[in-house]
Design a protein around this motif. Structure first.
Motif, PDB file in Angstrom:
ATOM      1  N   HIS A 134       0.977  10.122 -11.248  1.00  0.00           N
ATOM      2  CA  HIS A 134       0.892   8.753 -10.753  1.00  0.00           C
ATOM      3  C   HIS A 134       1.965   7.938 -11.459  1.00  0.00           C
ATOM      4  O   HIS A 134       2.678   8.458 -12.323  1.00  0.00           O
ATOM      5  N   ASP A 160       0.809   7.290  -0.057  1.00  0.00           N
ATOM      6  CA  ASP A 160      -0.252   6.315  -0.331  1.00  0.00           C
ATOM      7  C   ASP A 160      -0.123   5.730  -1.732  1.00  0.00           C
ATOM      8  O   ASP A 160      -0.248   4.518  -1.928  1.00  0.00           O
ATOM      9  N   HIS A 161       0.109   6.611  -2.711  1.00  0.00           N
ATOM     10  CA  HIS A 161       0.223   6.090  -4.076  1.00  0.00           C
ATOM     11  C   HIS A 161       1.498   5.270  -4.243  1.00  0.00           C
ATOM     12  O   HIS A 161       1.504   4.273  -4.972  1.00  0.00           O
ATOM     13  N   TRP A 185       0.773   1.910  -3.068  1.00  0.00           N
ATOM     14  CA  TRP A 185      -0.151   1.290  -4.026  1.00  0.00           C
ATOM     15  C   TRP A 185       0.623   0.760  -5.245  1.00  0.00           C
ATOM     16  O   TRP A 185       0.327  -0.325  -5.758  1.00  0.00           O
ATOM     17  N   ASP A 187      -9.956  16.161  -0.425  1.00  0.00           N
ATOM     18  CA  ASP A 187      -9.401  15.800  -1.734  1.00  0.00           C
ATOM     19  C   ASP A 187      -8.590  16.929  -2.356  1.00  0.00           C
ATOM     20  O   ASP A 187      -8.137  16.819  -3.489  1.00  0.00           O
ATOM     21  N   ASN A 247      -9.063   9.243  -6.860  1.00  0.00           N
ATOM     22  CA  ASN A 247      -8.793   7.840  -6.549  1.00  0.00           C
ATOM     23  C   ASN A 247      -9.460   6.831  -7.477  1.00  0.00           C
ATOM     24  O   ASN A 247      -9.277   5.631  -7.305  1.00  0.00           O
ATOM     25  N   THR A 257      -6.595   5.417 -10.258  1.00  0.00           N
ATOM     26  CA  THR A 257      -5.640   4.703  -9.420  1.00  0.00           C
ATOM     27  C   THR A 257      -5.599   5.435  -8.092  1.00  0.00           C
ATOM     28  O   THR A 257      -6.031   6.582  -8.002  1.00  0.00           O
ATOM     29  N   ASP A 258      -5.106   4.813  -7.040  1.00  0.00           N
ATOM     30  CA  ASP A 258      -5.159   5.420  -5.722  1.00  0.00           C
ATOM     31  C   ASP A 258      -4.265   6.653  -5.628  1.00  0.00           C
ATOM     32  O   ASP A 258      -3.077   6.595  -5.930  1.00  0.00           O
ATOM     33  N   LYS A 259      -4.851   7.773  -5.197  1.00  0.00           N
ATOM     34  CA  LYS A 259      -4.146   9.028  -4.931  1.00  0.00           C
ATOM     35  C   LYS A 259      -3.405   9.590  -6.154  1.00  0.00           C
ATOM     36  O   LYS A 259      -2.264  10.017  -6.073  1.00  0.00           O
ATOM     37  N   GLN A 260      -4.089   9.557  -7.319  1.00  0.00           N
ATOM     38  CA  GLN A 260      -3.579  10.308  -8.465  1.00  0.00           C
ATOM     39  C   GLN A 260      -3.631  11.800  -8.118  1.00  0.00           C
ATOM     40  O   GLN A 260      -4.581  12.269  -7.487  1.00  0.00           O
ATOM     41  N   THR A 302      -9.594   1.709 -11.982  1.00  0.00           N
ATOM     42  CA  THR A 302      -9.831   0.637 -11.014  1.00  0.00           C
ATOM     43  C   THR A 302     -11.173   0.787 -10.306  1.00  0.00           C
ATOM     44  O   THR A 302     -11.762  -0.202  -9.877  1.00  0.00           O
ATOM     45  N   ARG A 303     -11.665   2.019 -10.169  1.00  0.00           N
ATOM     46  CA  ARG A 303     -12.933   2.272  -9.480  1.00  0.00           C
ATOM     47  C   ARG A 303     -13.765   3.230 -10.344  1.00  0.00           C
ATOM     48  O   ARG A 303     -13.843   4.424 -10.072  1.00  0.00           O
TER      49      ARG A 303
END
Length: 286
Positions: free
Chosen positions: A102, A135-136, A139, A174, A189, A192-195, A230-231
């Motif tokens: 990432h 995607d990443h 982001w 995934d 995710n 961070t998004d799409k690690q 983040t999530r």
């Protein structure tokens, strides 16, 4: 295939930030803090020599930021990306592919360096393709306010401007089987998004480069999640799924940020996934 650990430098971060809601009385048992509450971490990258390809997974913080910037991260030790490559008989110009799990600065900062006159930036690996995913990349280049300080434009935009950027395919679920780089990729995710978590088949073993899905041994218990994620509830589910697969299949987990433990295996217990064995890279790679 040959594998080499590449130490791109050591740093310290606040222990509370690294363990989120977990009390210090618990996390300091595995990750003792100094008087400023900082814990020792590293940026341990992985070099894969496979036929004509020389693939570097992540590359640390780099060295182009001002002294004030590095002052926040309490650098320690003498390890450098350049020195570690040299110790194994390689040079930056030998690298054919740089795979970035990432785009947080401590994973991709070494991708870009100052040019000779310090008037602009250039790729630090002039003969390499740089791998992210669409995607990443979106982001990171259109960051949310939470992560903006970790996505530094000078680490990211020059990669695209160089023409050396490539995107790994995105999976249906995934897990991407046998990616363009010859290894499987688990997508996570929560941090961070799409690690991207590479799964490398090496002899009779599967080496999982854990990036920030599992920063240190101390993060093995499921609720032990970084404040940077983040999530966090998604990280909880992703860790549980991945670590159960790792235990069932005896994956060797390569720890990018653990300054004192290089590779571990895990096992299932009544209390959940726990540490099975600790190995040095030399034990596994030789």
């Amino acid at each position: 295939m040959n594998l080499f650990p590449i130490n791109a430098g050591n740093l310290k971060l606040d222990g509370g930030a690294m363990f989120g809601v977990v009390p210090k009385s618990l996390w300091q048992k595995t990750n003792p803090a100094d008087t400023n509450n900082m814990i020792e971490l590293t940026t341990r990258c992985l070099l894969i020599e496979d036929g004509n390809r020389l693939i570097l997974i992540d590359n640390g913080m780099g060295n182009k930021q001002p002294e004030k910037f590095f002052g926040y991260y309490h650098l320690w030790g003498n390890h450098t990306l350049e020195g570690s490559l040299k110790a194994h008989g390689f040079h930056r110009n030998d690298i054919t592919d740089v795979f970035l799990t990432h785009l947080h600065f401590d994973h991709c900062g070494g991708s870009i360096q100052w040019n000779k006159n310090k008037t602009g930036y250039e790729p630090a690996f002039k003969n390499a393709h740089f791998w992210s995913n669409k995607d990443h990349w979106q982001w990171a280049t259109q960051p949310n306010r939470r992560e903006k300080a970790s996505f530094l434009k000078e680490n990211i935009i020059p990669i695209e401007e160089s023409g050396q950027l490539k995107f790994a395919s995105l999976p249906q679920d995934d897990l991407l089987k046998n990616s363009e780089l010859g290894f499987d990729i688990f997508f996570a995710n929560g941090h961070t998004d799409k690690q991207m978590i590479p799964l490398i088949k090496y002899k009779d073993k599967t080496i999982a480069f854990m990036a920030d899905l599992l920063p240190t041994v101390g993060h093995l218990p499921l609720p032990y999640i970084m404040g940077y994620d983040t999530r966090p509830l998604l990280t909880l589910n992703e860790k549980e799924k991945f670590l159960n697969i790792a235990a069932d299949n005896n994956y060797y987990l390569f720890l990018e940020h653990d300054a004192h433990n290089e590779i571990i295996t895990v096992k299932k217990t009544e209390k959940g996934i726990r540490l099975k064995n600790i190995y040095t890279t030399q034990e596994i790679f030789n």
